[in-house]
Design a protein around this motif. Sequence first.
Motif, mmCIF file in Angstrom:
data_model
loop_
_atom_site.group_PDB
_atom_site.id
_atom_site.type_symbol
_atom_site.label_atom_id
_atom_site.label_comp_id
_atom_site.label_asym_id
_atom_site.label_seq_id
_atom_site.Cartn_x
_atom_site.Cartn_y
_atom_site.Cartn_z
ATOM 1 N N UNK A 153 0.880 -1.183 0.000
ATOM 2 C CA UNK A 153 0.000 0.000 0.000
ATOM 3 C C UNK A 153 0.909 1.223 0.000
ATOM 4 N N UNK A 154 0.760 2.069 -1.033
ATOM 5 C CA UNK A 154 1.692 3.167 -1.225
ATOM 6 C C UNK A 154 0.937 4.444 -1.585
ATOM 7 N N UNK A 155 1.385 5.578 -1.020
ATOM 8 C CA UNK A 155 0.761 6.870 -1.301
ATOM 9 C C UNK A 155 0.654 7.699 -0.039
ATOM 10 N N UNK A 156 0.265 8.970 -0.198
ATOM 11 C CA UNK A 156 0.182 9.874 0.960
ATOM 12 C C UNK A 156 -0.821 9.408 2.009
ATOM 13 N N UNK A 157 -1.823 8.626 1.591
ATOM 14 C CA UNK A 157 -2.844 8.153 2.536
ATOM 15 C C UNK A 157 -2.645 6.682 2.924
ATOM 16 N N UNK A 158 -1.450 6.159 2.692
ATOM 17 C CA UNK A 158 -1.188 4.736 2.998
ATOM 18 C C UNK A 158 -1.421 4.438 4.480
ATOM 19 N N UNK A 159 -0.867 5.272 5.365
ATOM 20 C CA UNK A 159 -1.026 5.040 6.799
ATOM 21 C C UNK A 159 -2.493 5.121 7.208
ATOM 22 N N UNK A 215 8.052 2.997 4.941
ATOM 23 C CA UNK A 215 8.159 4.410 5.327
ATOM 24 C C UNK A 215 6.748 4.938 5.544
ATOM 25 N N UNK A 216 6.628 6.215 5.848
ATOM 26 C CA UNK A 216 5.323 6.801 6.200
ATOM 27 C C UNK A 216 4.283 6.592 5.096
ATOM 28 N N UNK A 217 4.746 6.527 3.849
ATOM 29 C CA UNK A 217 3.826 6.419 2.716
ATOM 30 C C UNK A 217 3.866 5.059 2.031
ATOM 31 N N UNK A 218 4.490 4.074 2.676
ATOM 32 C CA UNK A 218 4.592 2.754 2.041
ATOM 33 C C UNK A 218 4.609 1.650 3.091
ATOM 34 N N UNK A 219 3.660 0.740 2.975
ATOM 35 C CA UNK A 219 3.532 -0.383 3.893
ATOM 36 C C UNK A 219 3.405 -1.678 3.101
ATOM 37 N N UNK A 220 3.921 -2.755 3.664
ATOM 38 C CA UNK A 220 3.684 -4.085 3.093
ATOM 39 C C UNK A 220 2.828 -4.876 4.070
ATOM 40 N N UNK A 221 1.797 -5.516 3.557
ATOM 41 C CA UNK A 221 0.963 -6.399 4.362
ATOM 42 C C UNK A 221 1.254 -7.836 3.940
ATOM 43 N N UNK A 222 1.579 -8.695 4.904
ATOM 44 C CA UNK A 222 1.762 -10.119 4.618
ATOM 45 C C UNK A 222 0.506 -10.837 5.097
ATOM 46 N N UNK A 223 -0.185 -11.468 4.132
ATOM 47 C CA UNK A 223 -1.513 -12.047 4.391
ATOM 48 C C UNK A 223 -1.491 -13.556 4.178
ATOM 49 N N UNK A 224 -2.495 -14.236 4.715
ATOM 50 C CA UNK A 224 -2.559 -15.694 4.602
ATOM 51 C C UNK A 224 -2.869 -16.119 3.171
ATOM 52 N N UNK A 225 -2.185 -17.171 2.731
ATOM 53 C CA UNK A 225 -2.321 -17.642 1.349
ATOM 54 C C UNK A 225 -3.762 -17.979 0.989
ATOM 55 N N UNK A 226 -4.445 -18.683 1.887
ATOM 56 C CA UNK A 226 -5.816 -19.119 1.599
ATOM 57 C C UNK A 226 -6.774 -17.934 1.482
ATOM 58 N N UNK A 260 -2.728 0.051 -4.346
ATOM 59 C CA UNK A 260 -2.479 -1.312 -3.889
ATOM 60 C C UNK A 260 -1.764 -2.079 -5.005
ATOM 61 N N UNK A 261 -0.657 -2.745 -4.662
ATOM 62 C CA UNK A 261 0.042 -3.610 -5.610
ATOM 63 C C UNK A 261 0.228 -4.974 -4.971
ATOM 64 N N UNK A 262 -0.303 -6.005 -5.637
ATOM 65 C CA UNK A 262 -0.152 -7.378 -5.162
ATOM 66 C C UNK A 262 1.148 -7.935 -5.738
ATOM 67 N N UNK A 263 2.151 -8.149 -4.875
ATOM 68 C CA UNK A 263 3.452 -8.649 -5.352
ATOM 69 C C UNK A 263 3.652 -10.136 -5.020
ATOM 70 N N UNK A 264 2.571 -10.803 -4.628
ATOM 71 C CA UNK A 264 2.667 -12.202 -4.170
ATOM 72 C C UNK A 264 3.283 -13.122 -5.211
#
Length: 361
Positions: A58-64, A105-116, A135-139
Amino acid sequence: MDLKTPLYDCHVRAEGKIVPFAGYLLPVQYKTGVIAEHMAVRKAAGLFDVSHMGEVILEGNDALGNVQKLVTNDCANMADGQVRYSPMCNEEGGVVDDLLVYRINQNKFMLVINAANRHKDIIWINKHLFGNVKLTDISDETAMIALQGPLSKAILTKLVNEENLPSKYYTFRENVNIAGINCLVSKTGYTGEEGYELCLKNENAPELWEMLLNAGKEEGLIPCGLGARDTLRLEAAMPLYGHEMDDSTSPLETGLGFAVKMNKEDFIGKRGIIERGEPKNTRIGLKITGRGIARENCPVYYGDILIGRTTSGTHSPFFGYPIAMAIVDKAYAGIGTELSVEVRGKKISAEVVPLPFYKRQ
């Protein structure tokens, strides 16, 4: 059709027993067997392919602001390089998934989610995004390898200087050069042990996997499958989505109140959790004292009163006796309470014990 992780050929070469899991073909165990793999992680180190996990940026000024709305934990005071565990709830206060939030950073977060839950989660997150965020899915392009156990640092520092690794639990470092391979390294895991999780590009995963196994030979490092991962997480009382929680379970019922910050400004599910009121049920640990092994979804009794159900259960390789977690009526959850669990029509005795069952020294 089940997908293969970038390490699939490594597992086949090592004679891993491949099974379908969360849409992927993964090793449930190797020739060594679940107990040996489990004990390797408790005493030395084990290597896991967790490339089936989902990773979303999740990236952008409103990511947080978006992260704050999506998860129940408070991520406002996170520093760059910190990781935080959190449930993500629906409007009714049930759990959509539990995940890890990485603040890049303040404008970029990674979420690690369950595969299922990956595709379900991404639809859910996309539906609730607001403002300047992407939102970018890099899975599909990201592999993840977990090196777990008390000797994991000794093994990893053969390939990278210790000062380049994260030192505190639930922190991470980006762009760590491990013998020429670029990795994000976090001090996290799902085993209750010291360890690391390494995110890297798919094409580099087989080389790093073999490099780690070679580096850890002297320490007793072995590859481990899904079976050991489950017995380890159960001993450490770590909840598993679909067992200890689901779309109908409040995180407060399953012992995740530490990750639900009700004093935080609004988040999805806050009103639902409030409207449910004080939870009547709670998650407990059970030591099975009778003969038999309780698995998931076994009825739990106090005398003749049905008080709840088991959510996970196994024979503990470390302790040498069966253990289980259950969600039961709070009135019967006191440590030392004698209960019984119905296994295939027969009641076996059990005792309420503190969680986690296993805590590293």
